[in-house]
Design a protein around this motif. Structure first.
Motif, short mmCIF file in Angstrom:
data_model
loop_
_atom_site.label_atom_id
_atom_site.label_comp_id
_atom_site.label_asym_id
_atom_site.label_seq_id
_atom_site.Cartn_x
_atom_site.Cartn_y
_atom_site.Cartn_z
N GLY A 142 0.80 -1.22 0.00
CA GLY A 142 0.00 0.00 0.00
C GLY A 142 0.84 1.27 0.00
N ASN A 145 8.33 3.10 1.85
CA ASN A 145 9.03 3.57 3.05
C ASN A 145 8.47 3.01 4.36
OD1 ASN A 145 11.06 4.95 4.28
ND2 ASN A 145 9.99 6.90 4.36
N ASP A 175 9.72 -7.61 -1.48
CA ASP A 175 9.20 -6.27 -1.76
C ASP A 175 8.74 -5.61 -0.46
OD1 ASP A 175 8.07 -4.02 -2.83
OD2 ASP A 175 6.53 -5.05 -4.00
N GLY A 177 10.63 -2.44 2.33
CA GLY A 177 11.65 -2.23 3.35
C GLY A 177 13.01 -2.80 2.99
N GLY A 197 12.20 0.72 -3.36
CA GLY A 197 11.69 2.05 -3.69
C GLY A 197 12.52 3.12 -3.00
N THR A 198 12.30 3.27 -1.70
CA THR A 198 12.98 4.31 -0.93
C THR A 198 14.50 4.17 -0.98
OG1 THR A 198 11.08 4.23 0.54
CG2 THR A 198 13.02 5.42 1.34
C1 DX5 Z 1 4.45 -1.68 -1.29
C2 DX5 Z 1 4.92 -1.78 -2.73
C3 DX5 Z 1 6.39 -1.72 -2.83
C4 DX5 Z 1 6.96 -0.42 -2.32
C5 DX5 Z 1 8.33 -0.66 -1.79
O1 DX5 Z 1 3.11 -1.51 -1.30
O2 DX5 Z 1 4.49 -2.99 -3.31
O3 DX5 Z 1 6.85 -2.02 -4.13
O4 DX5 Z 1 7.04 0.57 -3.28
O5 DX5 Z 1 8.80 0.54 -1.29
P1 DX5 Z 1 9.99 0.58 -0.23
O6 DX5 Z 1 11.18 -0.02 -0.90
O7 DX5 Z 1 10.13 2.02 0.06
O8 DX5 Z 1 9.54 -0.23 0.95
#
Ligand code: DX5
Ligand code: ZN
Length: 225
Positions: A142, A145, A175, A177, A197-198
């Motif tokens: 959802g 970060n 996927d 953290g 992501g982050t």
């Molecule tokens: C979570 C998403 C992830 C998310 C990961 O709902 O499926 O792909 O963007 O982001 P980070 O790497 O910041 O946890």
């Protein structure tokens, strides 16, 4: 299995997606991870096929489309036509799991299956032989970060063991953290595809960020991390 880095565009600047993609291309990303959310399966909304289609022409990186949507069966064709190369559905969202997986196969794309932190591996064990990607969610989907959930590690290890013992030809992804701190442990558990992501788009230098993740993975595998 080769370590693959998949930057998640969820943490990118959506007003400059093309440039954001260019930077991770330079950094040697292996694929791009699109987070599609419908406000029902998860309490957030992001992009749909029309945005993905616009960027398809701008890069050669494979697109992994992570569908966090209810009844994904209804929309598979649209995401395939928009340019998805690996389409990942959630086991919790599929009314007819085998049907969804086989229609993806018939459409000629790679087949991914994701499972939420609370979902046991038993929910996907019967179909692991049909997958190109098993994506273990290490946060509640959802939002970007969030803090990595260590409670998912035993499940990841079990999946990793099965992949190794049976020589299954799939990528085992994580996927949520994922960072230089958490990478060593997830790769030791058997993950080879790292969605981040982050840890990439939250950094000014994305090329360096990708290099650090890759180094952390190699250190984890060599027992140093
Ligand atoms: C979570 C998403 C992830 C998310 C990961 O709902 O499926 O792909 O963007 O982001 P980070 O790497 O910041 O946890
Ligand atoms: Zn994702």
């Amino acid at each position: 299995m080769r370590i693959k880095i998949a930057p998640s565009l969820l943490s990118a600047d959506f007003g400059r997606l093309e440039e954001e993609i260019r930077e991770v291309e330079k950094g040697g990303a292996d694929l791009l991870h699109w987070d599609v959310m419908d406000g029902h399966f998860v309490p957030n909304l992001t992009v749909g096929p029309s945005v993905i289609r616009c960027l398809r022409e701008r890069t050669d990186l494979p697109f992994n489309v992570h569908l966090m949507i209810e009844t994904p069966e209804k929309y598979l064709r649209r995401f395939v036509e928009a340019g998805g190369d690996i389409i990942t559905v959630h086991v919790e969202a599929c009314g007819n799991l085998r049907g969804a997986l086989s229609s993806l196969r018939r459409m000629g794309v790679k087949v991914g299956l994701a499972l939420n932190p609370e979902t046991p591996l038993g929910a996907v064990e019967g179909v692991m032989g049909e997958l190109d990607l098993l994506l273990v969610m290490t946060v509640h989907p959802g939002f970007g970060n969030q803090r990595f959930l260590r409670s998912t590690l035993p499940k990841l290890r079990r999946a990793g063991r099965r992949v190794r013992e049976e020589g299954l030809p799939l990528d085992l992804g994580v996927d949520g953290g994922i960072s230089v701190e958490t990478v060593p442990e997830v790769v030791r558990a058997g993950a080879n595809l790292l969605v981040a992501g982050t840890a990439i788009y939250g950094q000014r230098d994305r090329v360096l960020a990708i290099r650090r993740l890759r180094e952390a993975a190699l250190e984890g595998l060599s027992g140093k991390g």
